[in-house]
Design a protein around this motif. Structure first.
Motif, PDB file in Angstrom:
ATOM      1  N   ARG A   1     -30.633  25.232  34.607  1.00  0.00           N
ATOM      2  CA  ARG A   1     -29.337  25.911  34.648  1.00  0.00           C
ATOM      3  C   ARG A   1     -29.075  26.512  36.030  1.00  0.00           C
ATOM      4  N   ILE A   2     -30.135  27.029  36.660  1.00  0.00           N
ATOM      5  CA  ILE A   2     -29.984  27.604  38.005  1.00  0.00           C
ATOM      6  C   ILE A   2     -29.595  26.519  39.016  1.00  0.00           C
ATOM      7  N   LEU A   3     -30.260  25.383  38.952  1.00  0.00           N
ATOM      8  CA  LEU A   3     -29.954  24.299  39.890  1.00  0.00           C
ATOM      9  C   LEU A   3     -28.545  23.742  39.657  1.00  0.00           C
ATOM     10  N   LYS A   4     -28.132  23.677  38.402  1.00  0.00           N
ATOM     11  CA  LYS A   4     -26.782  23.189  38.107  1.00  0.00           C
ATOM     12  C   LYS A   4     -25.734  24.148  38.660  1.00  0.00           C
ATOM     13  N   TYR A   5     -25.962  25.436  38.505  1.00  0.00           N
ATOM     14  CA  TYR A   5     -25.021  26.432  39.031  1.00  0.00           C
ATOM     15  C   TYR A   5     -24.985  26.385  40.552  1.00  0.00           C
ATOM     16  N   LYS A   6     -26.124  26.113  41.164  1.00  0.00           N
ATOM     17  CA  LYS A   6     -26.169  25.993  42.627  1.00  0.00           C
ATOM     18  C   LYS A   6     -25.276  24.835  43.101  1.00  0.00           C
ATOM     19  N   ASP A   7     -25.327  23.707  42.361  1.00  0.00           N
ATOM     20  CA  ASP A   7     -24.501  22.557  42.749  1.00  0.00           C
ATOM     21  C   ASP A   7     -23.010  22.858  42.572  1.00  0.00           C
ATOM     22  N   VAL A   8     -22.663  23.585  41.504  1.00  0.00           N
ATOM     23  CA  VAL A   8     -21.251  23.913  41.272  1.00  0.00           C
ATOM     24  C   VAL A   8     -20.739  24.865  42.351  1.00  0.00           C
ATOM     25  N   LEU A   9     -21.586  25.819  42.746  1.00  0.00           N
ATOM     26  CA  LEU A   9     -21.194  26.769  43.796  1.00  0.00           C
ATOM     27  C   LEU A   9     -21.085  26.084  45.152  1.00  0.00           C
ATOM     28  N   GLY A  10     -22.010  25.148  45.377  1.00  0.00           N
ATOM     29  CA  GLY A  10     -22.143  24.572  46.719  1.00  0.00           C
ATOM     30  C   GLY A  10     -23.318  25.168  47.442  1.00  0.00           C
ATOM     31  N   GLY A  11     -24.156  25.909  46.701  1.00  0.00           N
ATOM     32  CA  GLY A  11     -25.321  26.564  47.293  1.00  0.00           C
ATOM     33  C   GLY A  11     -25.219  28.075  47.188  1.00  0.00           C
ATOM     34  N   PHE A  12     -26.390  28.724  47.200  1.00  0.00           N
ATOM     35  CA  PHE A  12     -26.431  30.190  47.169  1.00  0.00           C
ATOM     36  C   PHE A  12     -26.434  30.727  48.592  1.00  0.00           C
ATOM     37  N   TYR A  13     -25.674  31.783  48.826  1.00  0.00           N
ATOM     38  CA  TYR A  13     -25.750  32.452  50.120  1.00  0.00           C
ATOM     39  C   TYR A  13     -26.356  33.850  49.997  1.00  0.00           C
ATOM     40  N   ARG A  14     -26.564  34.313  48.754  1.00  0.00           N
ATOM     41  CA  ARG A  14     -27.254  35.577  48.492  1.00  0.00           C
ATOM     42  C   ARG A  14     -28.078  35.416  47.223  1.00  0.00           C
ATOM     43  N   ILE A  15     -29.266  36.018  47.180  1.00  0.00           N
ATOM     44  CA  ILE A  15     -30.110  35.879  45.987  1.00  0.00           C
ATOM     45  C   ILE A  15     -29.488  36.592  44.788  1.00  0.00           C
ATOM     46  N   GLU A  16     -28.627  37.584  45.035  1.00  0.00           N
ATOM     47  CA  GLU A  16     -27.983  38.309  43.927  1.00  0.00           C
ATOM     48  C   GLU A  16     -27.089  37.398  43.088  1.00  0.00           C
ATOM     49  N   GLN A  17     -26.714  36.246  43.635  1.00  0.00           N
ATOM     50  CA  GLN A  17     -25.863  35.327  42.888  1.00  0.00           C
ATOM     51  C   GLN A  17     -26.579  34.749  41.665  1.00  0.00           C
ATOM     52  N   LEU A  18     -27.902  34.851  41.627  1.00  0.00           N
ATOM     53  CA  LEU A  18     -28.654  34.380  40.457  1.00  0.00           C
ATOM     54  C   LEU A  18     -28.277  35.164  39.198  1.00  0.00           C
TER      55      LEU A  18
ATOM     56  N   GLU B   1     -25.483  35.701  38.205  1.00  0.00           N
ATOM     57  CA  GLU B   1     -24.308  35.068  37.609  1.00  0.00           C
ATOM     58  C   GLU B   1     -24.679  33.891  36.712  1.00  0.00           C
ATOM     59  N   VAL B   2     -25.935  33.459  36.771  1.00  0.00           N
ATOM     60  CA  VAL B   2     -26.398  32.344  35.944  1.00  0.00           C
ATOM     61  C   VAL B   2     -26.631  32.849  34.527  1.00  0.00           C
ATOM     62  N   TYR B   3     -26.101  32.141  33.565  1.00  0.00           N
ATOM     63  CA  TYR B   3     -26.259  32.546  32.157  1.00  0.00           C
ATOM     64  C   TYR B   3     -27.737  32.458  31.776  1.00  0.00           C
ATOM     65  N   GLY B   4     -28.280  33.544  31.288  1.00  0.00           N
ATOM     66  CA  GLY B   4     -29.684  33.588  30.887  1.00  0.00           C
ATOM     67  C   GLY B   4     -30.558  34.375  31.832  1.00  0.00           C
ATOM     68  N   VAL B   5     -30.073  34.596  33.059  1.00  0.00           N
ATOM     69  CA  VAL B   5     -30.835  35.418  34.004  1.00  0.00           C
ATOM     70  C   VAL B   5     -30.426  36.872  33.780  1.00  0.00           C
ATOM     71  N   THR B   6     -31.209  37.558  32.983  1.00  0.00           N
ATOM     72  CA  THR B   6     -30.922  38.954  32.667  1.00  0.00           C
ATOM     73  C   THR B   6     -31.339  39.858  33.820  1.00  0.00           C
ATOM     74  N   ALA B   7     -30.976  41.117  33.696  1.00  0.00           N
ATOM     75  CA  ALA B   7     -31.360  42.089  34.731  1.00  0.00           C
ATOM     76  C   ALA B   7     -32.875  42.205  34.828  1.00  0.00           C
ATOM     77  N   GLU B   8     -33.544  42.133  33.652  1.00  0.00           N
ATOM     78  CA  GLU B   8     -35.008  42.216  33.645  1.00  0.00           C
ATOM     79  C   GLU B   8     -35.623  41.009  34.338  1.00  0.00           C
ATOM     80  N   THR B   9     -35.077  39.812  34.056  1.00  0.00           N
ATOM     81  CA  THR B   9     -35.600  38.599  34.687  1.00  0.00           C
ATOM     82  C   THR B   9     -35.385  38.637  36.193  1.00  0.00           C
ATOM     83  N   TYR B  10     -34.206  39.092  36.593  1.00  0.00           N
ATOM     84  CA  TYR B  10     -33.921  39.173  38.026  1.00  0.00           C
ATOM     85  C   TYR B  10     -34.878  40.126  38.731  1.00  0.00           C
ATOM     86  N   ASP B  11     -35.188  41.248  38.103  1.00  0.00           N
ATOM     87  CA  ASP B  11     -36.119  42.207  38.697  1.00  0.00           C
ATOM     88  C   ASP B  11     -37.513  41.604  38.865  1.00  0.00           C
ATOM     89  N   LEU B  12     -37.872  40.693  37.961  1.00  0.00           N
ATOM     90  CA  LEU B  12     -39.189  40.060  38.037  1.00  0.00           C
ATOM     91  C   LEU B  12     -39.282  39.064  39.198  1.00  0.00           C
TER      92      LEU B  12
END
Length: 323
Positions: A212-229, A231-242
């Motif tokens: 799902r992360i790689l698919k969202y990256k392709d739709v965006l055209g690439g990540f320019y900030r790690i905080e954009q993760l 926005e991916v469905y399933g990446v919760t605040a707890e997961t992001y902190d990890l």
């Protein structure tokens, strides 16, 4: 008066009948009284017999109780004497108390501390089954050690650090070093160039989420900030902190840019940061006012929020833009 007496005069036949009736009445009364007495007499007699037997039993039980009381008194007194001897014995043994480690303590040393053979046997059985005293209070788990005995021994208990604990510490240190090594490896992951295998090495990221992360990256055209993760469905605040300390965007060269002066509304609306309405407004304004020179021209539309413009800006390119 004579007329009244005349009624009580009987002839011979009447006199005989009267006496016969009188005799029958007397006979019935006598029989009735005899039957009544014979019917009533057994109850008092039985009550007297029961009362007598009850009194006799009381006398017997009383004497037995007296004997039991004498026996119990003598037994109690003997027990008290024994207790007195036992209570006096620890006082004698207190002079032999010494600092000790209860683990693998010899039988003779337990004796010196005042324990009986039975108590020592229980302790040795506990040790033979793998039991070990790691702290003072562990000694209270032994049922043969009562509170009084424990309180007497407690000031003298000195448990040495077991080799097992040192091994455990070493294992913990090894585990920490391994985790640190794994974290250092994870820090090298670039979310713009990695694959699903690299993403799955991060804690909290599985097969589904990595795709799902790689698919969202392709739709965006690439990540320019790690905080954009986030926005991916399933990446919760707890997961992001990890994972936030183990991911990086090392370069923006791979980000796909959109030429804002050539794109149509349908293609522009495919970007996650723009709604179909926003895309149509951008294209209509361009058609009415000419090409955009820079990102500030988007603010002239008026209906686009500053947040939307700031988010889409890294993905846009202008004809006169050097990017």
């Amino acid at each position: 008066m004579k007329k009244l007496l005349a009624y009580f005069k009987f002839n011979k036949t009447e006199q005989n009948g009267f006496f016969i009736i009188l005799m029958i009445i007397v006979l019935f009364v006598t029989i009735y009284s005899l039957l009544k007495r014979s019917a009533e007499d057994p109850i008092p007699n039985q009550a007297k017999v029961f009362e007598q037997s009850f009194n006799d039993s009381l006398e017997i039980s009383g004497s037995a109780n007296k004997q039991e009381m004498n026996i119990s008194y003598s037994t109690t007194s003997s027990k008290n004497e024994n207790k007195a001897l036992v209570s006096r014995s620890p006082v004698l043994e207190e002079s032999k108390l010494f600092y000790f480690d209860p683990n693998n303590l010899p039988h003779a040393d337990w004796h010196k501390l005042g324990l009986s053979d039975k108590q020592i046997t229980v302790l040795k059985n506990y040790e033979s089954k793998g039991g070990r005293f790691r702290k003072k209070t562990d000694l209270m788990k032994i049922y043969s050690i009562n509170d009084r005995l424990y309180k007497r021994l407690e000031p003298y208990i000195q448990i040495k650090t077991s080799p097992d604990s040192e091994i455990t510490k070493q294992q913990n240190r090894t585990s920490l070093l391994y985790d640190k090594f794994e974290r250092n490896k994870a820090e090298l992951i670039d979310i713009n160039t990695c694959d699903t295998t690299a993403l799955k090495s991060l804690k909290g990221i599985g097969s589904v989420l990595s795709k799902r992360i790689l698919k969202y990256k392709d739709v965006l055209g690439g990540f320019y900030r790690i905080e954009q993760l986030k926005e991916v469905y399933g990446v919760t605040a707890e997961t992001y902190d990890l994972i936030k300390d183990y991911i990086v965007v090392s370069s923006l060269d791979g980000i796909k840019k959109i030429n804002i002066n050539k794109v149509d509304a349908i293609s522009l609306a495919k970007h996650p940061y723009l709604s179909p309405k926003d895309a149509k407004l951008i294209v209509n304004y361009r058609d009415q006012h000419g090409s955009y020179v820079n990102i500030e021209d988007l603010t002239k539309i008026g209906t686009l929020s500053d947040l939307a413009i700031a988010k889409i800006a890294p993905y846009l390119i202008f004809e006169n833009d050097s990017r």
